[in-house]
Design an enzyme around this catalytic site. Structure first.
Site, short mmCIF file in Angstrom:
data_model
loop_
_atom_site.label_atom_id
_atom_site.label_comp_id
_atom_site.label_asym_id
_atom_site.label_seq_id
_atom_site.Cartn_x
_atom_site.Cartn_y
_atom_site.Cartn_z
N GLY A 78 0.83 -1.20 0.00
CA GLY A 78 0.00 0.00 0.00
C GLY A 78 0.87 1.26 0.00
N LEU A 118 0.40 3.68 -2.02
CA LEU A 118 0.72 3.61 -3.46
C LEU A 118 1.10 4.96 -4.06
CD1 LEU A 118 -2.06 1.15 -4.70
CD2 LEU A 118 0.19 0.63 -3.75
N HIS A 119 2.04 4.91 -5.02
CA HIS A 119 2.46 6.11 -5.76
C HIS A 119 2.62 5.72 -7.23
CE1 HIS A 119 6.38 4.20 -5.60
NE2 HIS A 119 6.31 4.15 -4.27
N HIS A 150 4.17 2.39 -8.21
CA HIS A 150 3.30 1.21 -8.15
C HIS A 150 2.39 1.15 -9.37
CE1 HIS A 150 4.03 1.75 -3.68
NE2 HIS A 150 4.31 0.47 -3.84
N GLN A 164 8.87 -8.65 7.70
CA GLN A 164 10.02 -8.06 7.02
C GLN A 164 10.50 -6.77 7.71
OE1 GLN A 164 7.64 -7.68 3.29
NE2 GLN A 164 8.74 -5.77 3.00
N GLY A 173 9.18 -4.02 -8.47
CA GLY A 173 9.91 -2.81 -8.86
C GLY A 173 11.42 -3.02 -8.79
N MET A 218 10.89 7.37 -6.58
CA MET A 218 9.63 7.38 -5.82
C MET A 218 9.62 6.24 -4.81
SD MET A 218 6.73 8.35 -8.53
CE MET A 218 6.88 9.86 -9.48
O1 PAF Z 1 8.40 -4.27 -2.14
C1 PAF Z 1 7.42 -4.36 -1.34
O2 PAF Z 1 6.53 -3.52 -1.30
C2 PAF Z 1 7.37 -5.54 -0.38
O3 PAF Z 1 8.64 -5.90 0.04
C3 PAF Z 1 6.61 -6.75 -0.95
C4 PAF Z 1 7.29 -7.32 -2.17
C5 PAF Z 1 5.19 -6.33 -1.30
C6 PAF Z 1 6.53 -7.85 0.11
O4 PAF Z 1 5.89 -7.44 1.27
#
Ligand code: PAF
Length: 269
Positions: A27, A29-30, A33, A57, A143, A181
């Site tokens: 989320g 988002l920009h 994404h 993570q 990305g 970004m």
């Molecule tokens: O790059 C991310 O936004 C996150 O590391 C991912 C790949 C969605 C995993 O949580």
């Protein structure tokens, strides 16, 4: 646009005969994404985006609780973008047996970003494997800004988690002043935001040969707390050798309490 929270519904959503592309996100988002969503649309019949801030993570003291959660705005953007399905599972749905890390990425997860964030890649691979297993896409889009993440995910899917899934990389989207970004750019104060473009500017000068690595490091240290600046073989993330065909300039810095990463990948001349 269908919004799905539970795993069984998500698993059943997959229609036979349709090519599905998947864009996992946390989320916030920009435009970066949205570019991944565009790539997903170009490469499949239907697009699934997940929004899940993955706790495994984030290390202790990192920004898990502060991570921008902007679901309403995210959904509005995805709707305009013509996304077919948004998967927004709960933590309990993704980790029904608890959140103990059950993935060991190994050496590659302990270099570069993994030195400062030792949990990070184990958590990323853990959640990406879970999400791929639920969504079962034909194509998954990540990305290139998180180049080490992309590299590790490629290794893991190719090595067995699901060799049939094609991994596609979306190029880095930059602000007009060059700053890559990132959802975390929101953390920057006005002063920090003015300094932040010095990161890409320095990588660009290194790429152009206007600076060598030592002077690029010195320049970065003038503006930031330097985490790492490396030039490596882009295909292996190891030292450059005679066989290296593609080079990765990879960098992470701290600006106040915000960690910024960026990279430039180029063919060896
Ligand atoms: O790059 C991310 O936004 C996150 O590391 C991912 C790949 C969605 C995993 O949580």
């Amino acid at each position: 646009m269908k919004i799905i929270n539970d795993i069984d519904t998500m698993k059943k959503w997959r229609n036979k005969g349709k090519k599905i592309a998947f864009v996992p996100t946390m989320g916030g988002l920009h435009q970066g994404h949205l570019l991944l969503v565009e790539l997903a649309k170009e490469n499949a019949d239907r697009v699934v985006v997940s929004i899940f801030v993955n706790p495994t993570q984030f290390g202790e003291g990192e920004d898990f609780t502060d991570y921008p959660r902007t679901v309403e705005a995210d959904l509005a953007l995805l709707q305009v973008q013509g996304v077919d399905c948004v998967f927004m599972p709960s933590v309990e749905a993704i980790y029904p047996n608890g959140m103990a890390l059950d993935v060991k990425v190994g050496e590659i997860g302990g270099i570069l970003c993994g030195k400062t964030r030792p949990h990070f890649f184990n958590g990323v691979v853990q959640v990406v494997e879970r999400l791929l297993e639920i969504v079962r896409p034909d194509v998954a889009v990540f990305g290139q800004k998180d180049y080490q993440q992309l590299h590790i995910i490629r290794q893991f899917t190719l090595a067995g988690s699901d060799p049939e899934i094609e991994i596609i990389a979306g190029k880095i989207m930059r602000e007009k002043d060059g700053l890559a970004m990132s959802t975390r750019n929101q953390y920057l104060s006005v002063d920090e935001r003015n300094i932040a473009p010095q990161l890409y500017k320095t990588l660009h000068q290194l790429h152009q040969g206007e600076l060598d690595r030592k002077s690029a490091s010195r320049q970065l240290q003038h503006y930031f707390k330097l985490d790492y600046l490396e030039m490596l073989d882009a295909n292996t993330l190891k030292q450059i050798t005679d066989n290296t065909s593609k080079i990765a300039i990879l960098c992470a810095v701290f600006l106040g309490s915000t960690r910024l990463i960026d990279n430039i990948i180029f063919k060896r001349g």
